[in-house]
Design a protein around this motif. Structure first.
Motif, PDB file in Angstrom:
ATOM      1  N   GLN A  89      35.302  30.172  46.495  1.00 29.05           N
ATOM      2  CA  GLN A  89      36.592  29.814  47.072  1.00 29.05           C
ATOM      3  C   GLN A  89      37.738  30.673  46.544  1.00 29.05           C
ATOM      4  N   LEU A  90      37.465  31.961  46.344  1.00 33.04           N
ATOM      5  CA  LEU A  90      38.515  32.917  46.022  1.00 33.04           C
ATOM      6  C   LEU A  90      39.025  33.490  47.336  1.00 33.04           C
ATOM      7  N   LEU A  91      40.211  33.124  47.707  1.00 30.54           N
ATOM      8  CA  LEU A  91      40.738  33.505  49.011  1.00 30.54           C
ATOM      9  C   LEU A  91      41.499  34.828  48.901  1.00 30.54           C
ATOM     10  N   LEU A  92      40.754  35.914  48.919  1.00 29.08           N
ATOM     11  CA  LEU A  92      41.340  37.248  48.955  1.00 29.08           C
ATOM     12  C   LEU A  92      40.924  37.902  50.264  1.00 29.08           C
ATOM     13  N   ASN A  93      41.901  38.308  51.045  1.00 25.68           N
ATOM     14  CA  ASN A  93      41.534  38.927  52.309  1.00 25.68           C
ATOM     15  C   ASN A  93      41.129  40.385  52.100  1.00 25.68           C
ATOM     16  N   ARG A  94      40.602  40.990  53.142  1.00 25.39           N
ATOM     17  CA  ARG A  94      40.036  42.335  53.030  1.00 25.39           C
ATOM     18  C   ARG A  94      41.099  43.381  52.756  1.00 25.39           C
ATOM     19  N   LYS A  95      42.307  43.171  53.251  1.00 28.40           N
ATOM     20  CA  LYS A  95      43.390  44.122  53.010  1.00 28.40           C
ATOM     21  C   LYS A  95      43.722  44.192  51.523  1.00 28.40           C
ATOM     22  N   ILE A  96      43.844  43.041  50.892  1.00 23.73           N
ATOM     23  CA  ILE A  96      44.166  42.995  49.462  1.00 23.73           C
ATOM     24  C   ILE A  96      43.012  43.556  48.643  1.00 23.73           C
ATOM     25  N   LEU A  97      41.783  43.204  49.018  1.00 23.67           N
ATOM     26  CA  LEU A  97      40.624  43.738  48.294  1.00 23.67           C
ATOM     27  C   LEU A  97      40.544  45.254  48.396  1.00 23.67           C
ATOM     28  N   ALA A  98      40.879  45.810  49.547  1.00 20.65           N
ATOM     29  CA  ALA A  98      40.853  47.265  49.718  1.00 20.65           C
ATOM     30  C   ALA A  98      41.931  47.921  48.860  1.00 20.65           C
ATOM     31  N   GLN A  99      43.109  47.313  48.781  1.00 14.39           N
ATOM     32  CA  GLN A  99      44.165  47.866  47.933  1.00 14.39           C
ATOM     33  C   GLN A  99      43.778  47.800  46.465  1.00 14.39           C
ATOM     34  N   ILE A 100      43.149  46.715  46.057  1.00 15.04           N
ATOM     35  CA  ILE A 100      42.678  46.601  44.673  1.00 15.04           C
ATOM     36  C   ILE A 100      41.594  47.627  44.398  1.00 15.04           C
ATOM     37  N   ALA A 101      40.699  47.819  45.364  1.00 13.59           N
ATOM     38  CA  ALA A 101      39.595  48.766  45.186  1.00 13.59           C
ATOM     39  C   ALA A 101      40.100  50.187  45.005  1.00 13.59           C
ATOM     40  N   ILE A 102      41.167  50.547  45.686  1.00 18.58           N
ATOM     41  CA  ILE A 102      41.680  51.914  45.584  1.00 18.58           C
ATOM     42  C   ILE A 102      42.565  52.090  44.348  1.00 18.58           C
ATOM     43  N   SER A 103      43.503  51.171  44.146  1.00 16.48           N
ATOM     44  CA  SER A 103      44.493  51.387  43.095  1.00 16.48           C
ATOM     45  C   SER A 103      44.018  50.928  41.715  1.00 16.48           C
ATOM     46  N   ASN A 104      43.276  49.813  41.659  1.00 14.51           N
ATOM     47  CA  ASN A 104      42.941  49.228  40.364  1.00 14.51           C
ATOM     48  C   ASN A 104      41.487  48.762  40.385  1.00 14.51           C
ATOM     49  N   ARG A 105      40.575  49.682  40.150  1.00 10.13           N
ATOM     50  CA  ARG A 105      39.152  49.362  40.255  1.00 10.13           C
ATOM     51  C   ARG A 105      38.683  48.396  39.176  1.00 10.13           C
ATOM     52  N   SER A 106      39.280  48.477  38.006  1.00  7.46           N
ATOM     53  CA  SER A 106      38.850  47.578  36.929  1.00  7.46           C
ATOM     54  C   SER A 106      39.124  46.122  37.290  1.00  7.46           C
ATOM     55  N   CYS A 107      40.185  45.897  38.033  1.00 11.74           N
ATOM     56  CA  CYS A 107      40.486  44.533  38.497  1.00 11.74           C
ATOM     57  C   CYS A 107      39.407  44.051  39.463  1.00 11.74           C
ATOM     58  N   LEU A 108      38.932  44.945  40.321  1.00  8.33           N
ATOM     59  CA  LEU A 108      37.843  44.578  41.241  1.00  8.33           C
ATOM     60  C   LEU A 108      36.565  44.266  40.473  1.00  8.33           C
ATOM     61  N   TYR A 109      36.317  45.003  39.393  1.00  7.88           N
ATOM     62  CA  TYR A 109      35.132  44.736  38.568  1.00  7.88           C
ATOM     63  C   TYR A 109      35.222  43.363  37.915  1.00  7.88           C
ATOM     64  N   THR A 110      36.409  43.002  37.422  1.00 10.59           N
ATOM     65  CA  THR A 110      36.554  41.684  36.807  1.00 10.59           C
ATOM     66  C   THR A 110      36.390  40.568  37.839  1.00 10.59           C
ATOM     67  N   ILE A 111      36.896  40.794  39.030  1.00 13.28           N
ATOM     68  CA  ILE A 111      36.729  39.795  40.103  1.00 13.28           C
ATOM     69  C   ILE A 111      35.271  39.609  40.417  1.00 13.28           C
ATOM     70  N   SER A 112      34.543  40.718  40.527  1.00  8.08           N
ATOM     71  CA  SER A 112      33.117  40.615  40.875  1.00  8.08           C
ATOM     72  C   SER A 112      32.320  39.970  39.729  1.00  8.08           C
ATOM     73  N   ASN A 113      32.719  40.246  38.487  1.00  8.43           N
ATOM     74  CA  ASN A 113      32.037  39.597  37.353  1.00  8.43           C
ATOM     75  C   ASN A 113      32.301  38.092  37.321  1.00  8.43           C
ATOM     76  N   GLU A 114      33.482  37.678  37.677  1.00  6.58           N
ATOM     77  CA  GLU A 114      33.786  36.245  37.733  1.00  6.58           C
ATOM     78  C   GLU A 114      32.992  35.556  38.832  1.00  6.58           C
ATOM     79  N   ILE A 115      32.774  36.264  39.908  1.00 10.78           N
ATOM     80  CA  ILE A 115      32.004  35.688  41.023  1.00 10.78           C
ATOM     81  C   ILE A 115      30.553  35.476  40.619  1.00 10.78           C
ATOM     82  N   ILE A 116      29.997  36.443  39.918  1.00  7.31           N
ATOM     83  CA  ILE A 116      28.579  36.406  39.551  1.00  7.31           C
ATOM     84  C   ILE A 116      28.294  35.271  38.563  1.00  7.31           C
ATOM     85  N   LYS A 117      29.237  35.007  37.659  1.00  6.48           N
ATOM     86  CA  LYS A 117      29.013  33.979  36.626  1.00  6.48           C
ATOM     87  C   LYS A 117      28.899  32.594  37.192  1.00  6.48           C
TER      88      LYS A 117
END
Length: 117
Positions: A89-117
């Motif tokens: 139930q992390l409500l992040l739309n694709r536009k925001i995820l794409a901006q995070i993926a380009i500008s701040n990849r480490s933030c995307l990694y932390t998000i994905s690690n939180e999802i996996i746990k």
């Protein structure tokens, strides 16, 4: 018979249409019939392409997210990441995820690690 002067309503309508088509080339900006045809065509194209623009941007965002995910082994694929986002139930739309993926990849990694746990 007396002379009848025509009204101004039709002329006002035509000048309004001419102002719309003033940037068109050739007869498309000079002749009234072709101006009306090109105006209809332009408005149809504008209406159609508003939907296409949304579609193309969504495809671009998905491609960007998928490229970052697969390039750095964050997740196996894009759809697994999105599925896990919805499960947690992390409500992040694709536009925001794409901006995070380009500008701040480490933030995307932390998000994905939180999802996996």
């Amino acid at each position: 018979m007396t002379r009848i002067k025509r009204g101004y309503i039709a002329r006002r309508r035509r000048t309004k249409i001419r102002l719309f088509a003033s940037s068109f080339r050739g007869a498309h900006s000079r002749l009234t019939r072709t101006i009306t045809q090109q105006r209809i065509r332009a408005l149809v194209s504008a209406h159609r392409d508003r939907g296409r623009k949304k579609r193309y941007f969504r495809r671009l965002w998905i491609t960007r997210i998928n490229a970052v995910i697969r390039g750095n082994r964050v997740s196996n694929s894009y759809n697994i990441l999105i599925h896990n986002l919805y499960k947690k139930q992390l409500l992040l739309n694709r536009k925001i995820l794409a901006q995070i993926a380009i500008s701040n990849r480490s933030c995307l990694y932390t998000i994905s690690n939180e999802i996996i746990k």
